[in-house]
Design an enzyme around this catalytic site. Structure first.
Site, PDB file in Angstrom:
ATOM      1  N   GLN A  99      -8.154  -7.393 -11.000  1.00 40.69           N
ATOM      2  CA  GLN A  99      -8.825  -6.178 -10.508  1.00 40.69           C
ATOM      3  C   GLN A  99      -8.392  -4.964 -11.339  1.00 40.69           C
ATOM      4  O   GLN A  99      -9.217  -4.129 -11.710  1.00 40.69           O
ATOM      5  CB  GLN A  99      -8.465  -5.967  -9.044  1.00 40.69           C
ATOM      6  CG  GLN A  99      -8.937  -4.651  -8.456  1.00 40.69           C
ATOM      7  CD  GLN A  99      -8.799  -4.643  -6.950  1.00 40.69           C
ATOM      8  OE1 GLN A  99      -9.626  -5.200  -6.247  1.00 40.69           O
ATOM      9  NE2 GLN A  99      -7.754  -4.016  -6.451  1.00 40.69           N
ATOM     10  N   GLN A 140      -0.443  -4.305  -8.942  1.00 38.47           N
ATOM     11  CA  GLN A 140      -0.414  -5.398  -9.914  1.00 38.47           C
ATOM     12  C   GLN A 140      -0.712  -6.742  -9.264  1.00 38.47           C
ATOM     13  O   GLN A 140      -1.122  -7.682  -9.925  1.00 38.47           O
ATOM     14  CB  GLN A 140       0.962  -5.451 -10.592  1.00 38.47           C
ATOM     15  CG  GLN A 140       1.008  -6.439 -11.754  1.00 38.47           C
ATOM     16  CD  GLN A 140       2.412  -6.873 -12.090  1.00 38.47           C
ATOM     17  OE1 GLN A 140       3.294  -6.025 -12.248  1.00 38.47           O
ATOM     18  NE2 GLN A 140       2.635  -8.167 -12.196  1.00 38.47           N
ATOM     19  N   MET A 148       3.440  -9.203  -0.647  1.00 43.39           N
ATOM     20  CA  MET A 148       2.829  -8.661   0.573  1.00 43.39           C
ATOM     21  C   MET A 148       1.316  -8.663   0.435  1.00 43.39           C
ATOM     22  O   MET A 148       0.776  -8.378  -0.631  1.00 43.39           O
ATOM     23  CB  MET A 148       3.331  -7.245   0.826  1.00 43.39           C
ATOM     24  CG  MET A 148       4.772  -7.242   1.241  1.00 43.39           C
ATOM     25  SD  MET A 148       5.234  -5.654   1.915  1.00 43.39           S
ATOM     26  CE  MET A 148       6.943  -6.002   2.297  1.00 43.39           C
ATOM     27  N   HIS A 174       0.839  -1.202   0.000  1.00 44.95           N
ATOM     28  CA  HIS A 174       0.000   0.000   0.000  1.00 44.95           C
ATOM     29  C   HIS A 174       0.878   1.257   0.000  1.00 44.95           C
ATOM     30  O   HIS A 174       0.570   2.243  -0.673  1.00 44.95           O
ATOM     31  CB  HIS A 174      -0.905   0.014   1.236  1.00 44.95           C
ATOM     32  CG  HIS A 174      -1.843  -1.147   1.344  1.00 44.95           C
ATOM     33  ND1 HIS A 174      -1.684  -2.149   2.283  1.00 44.95           N
ATOM     34  CD2 HIS A 174      -2.944  -1.480   0.630  1.00 44.95           C
ATOM     35  CE1 HIS A 174      -2.657  -3.034   2.153  1.00 44.95           C
ATOM     36  NE2 HIS A 174      -3.429  -2.661   1.157  1.00 44.95           N
TER      37      HIS A 174
END
Ligand code: AMP
Length: 288
Positions: A153, A148, A184, A37
């Site tokens: 999505q 990615q 992650m 993020h």
């Protein structure tokens, strides 16, 4: 950093900044933030003047037997990460703010939502497309950033932006990994130490295929088989498919178009996804 919980306050706060000509970037998340993020936030800060991070665990993208109720949440930790990363606005609405009583209007994606995760998570991308379009309407960003890691999505959101004439640039940020290769994910926290070790098979399999691709292998079955060998140690391989990056349909041999090798696997009760992309030299590259 401003923390905002209602769409009305958000609209006001952003309109105030936009008058000053600021370029607005949006990073939609479900919270329990990590370095993946943070990479999206960093990309937004580089390209935009004002970065908005949304934290919302979206119920409409979870199936009835999925992990909505136990999805990891830690707002104080997320708030700290956002402050440290230079986020300007943290938007954290509650469920009623996003889905008011009598809510009944959804965004229905097309064929891009059918294969891969879509085949195993019916309605998932309908929920994603709906919440992302709602966030787009609430924030009205100039640019939106997606990882990615969630390859399908990205494809669904990019298509939605084109199909619905949304004046928003969609940016895909490369997957951030742990030093040993594991992608992650907020869901990694479900893994025991032993499961965490076994989860490495997913990235290892994808990397093995990637190495063969780099050495010149262009046969789809062979590339998938190389990855599959490593993935034998997962508890359940839900899918492992080499797909055309644009259509998400099965890639054809020999590979001549950009493709992505995508995997979803269970380690214990935890479902993890990952992918690697295979870029092919363009005519221009070949001339160099
Ligand atoms: P999530 O909170 O898992 O819904 O993810 C929010 C955004 O962060 C999505 O665009 C994800 O694709 C992106 N993201 C999640 N994990 C990673 C990662 N390891 N690297 C890059 N982006 C990621």
């Amino acid at each position: 950093m401003e923390i905002i919980t209602t769409a009305a306050d958000l609209r006001y706060a952003i309109a105030r900044e936009r008058i000053n000509g600021k370029r607005v970037g949006l990073v939609p998340t479900m919270g329990y933030l990590h370095d993946g993020h943070a990479a999206l936030i960093e990309a937004s800060r580089l390209e935009c003047d004002l970065t908005v991070v949304s934290i919302f665990v979206n119920p409409t993208q979870f199936g009835p037997t999925e992990d909505l109720s136990i999805y990891p949440r830690d707002f104080l930790r997320d708030e700290k990460l956002c402050r440290g990363a230079g986020v300007d606005v943290l938007f954290a609405p509650d469920t009623e703010e996003v889905y008011p009583a009598q809510f009944q209007t959804f965004v229905e994606p097309g064929d891009l939502a059918s294969p891969l995760c879509g085949a195993f998570r019916p309605g998932h991308f309908r929920g994603v497309a709906t919440v992302v379009s709602k966030l787009f309407n609430m924030v009205q960003p100039d640019v939106a950033f997606f990882g990615q890691k969630d390859f399908q999505q990205c494809a669904v959101v990019r298509r939605m932006a084109i199909d619905l004439n949304l004046p928003i640039k969609i940016v895909t940020v490369p997957t951030i990994r742990e030093p040993d290769g594991l992608a992650m994910s907020s869901r990694n926290r479900y893994l025991s130490d032993e499961e965490r070790r076994r989860a490495l098979a997913i990235s290892a399999g994808l990397f093995a295929a990637e190495a063969e691709f780099r050495s010149g292998e262009r046969n789809v079955e062979k590339l998938v088989a190389i990855a599959k060998r490593q993935l034998e140690t997962v508890d359940r391989l839900q899918y492992l498919e080499l797909v055309d990056s644009d259509t998400l349909k099965s890639a054809e041999s020999p590979l001549i178009r950009p493709a992505a090798l995508c995997a979803a696997a269970y380690i214990g009760a935890t479902r993890l996804i990952d992918n690697v992309t295979f870029a092919l030299p363009t005519q221009q590259d070949k001339r160099l």
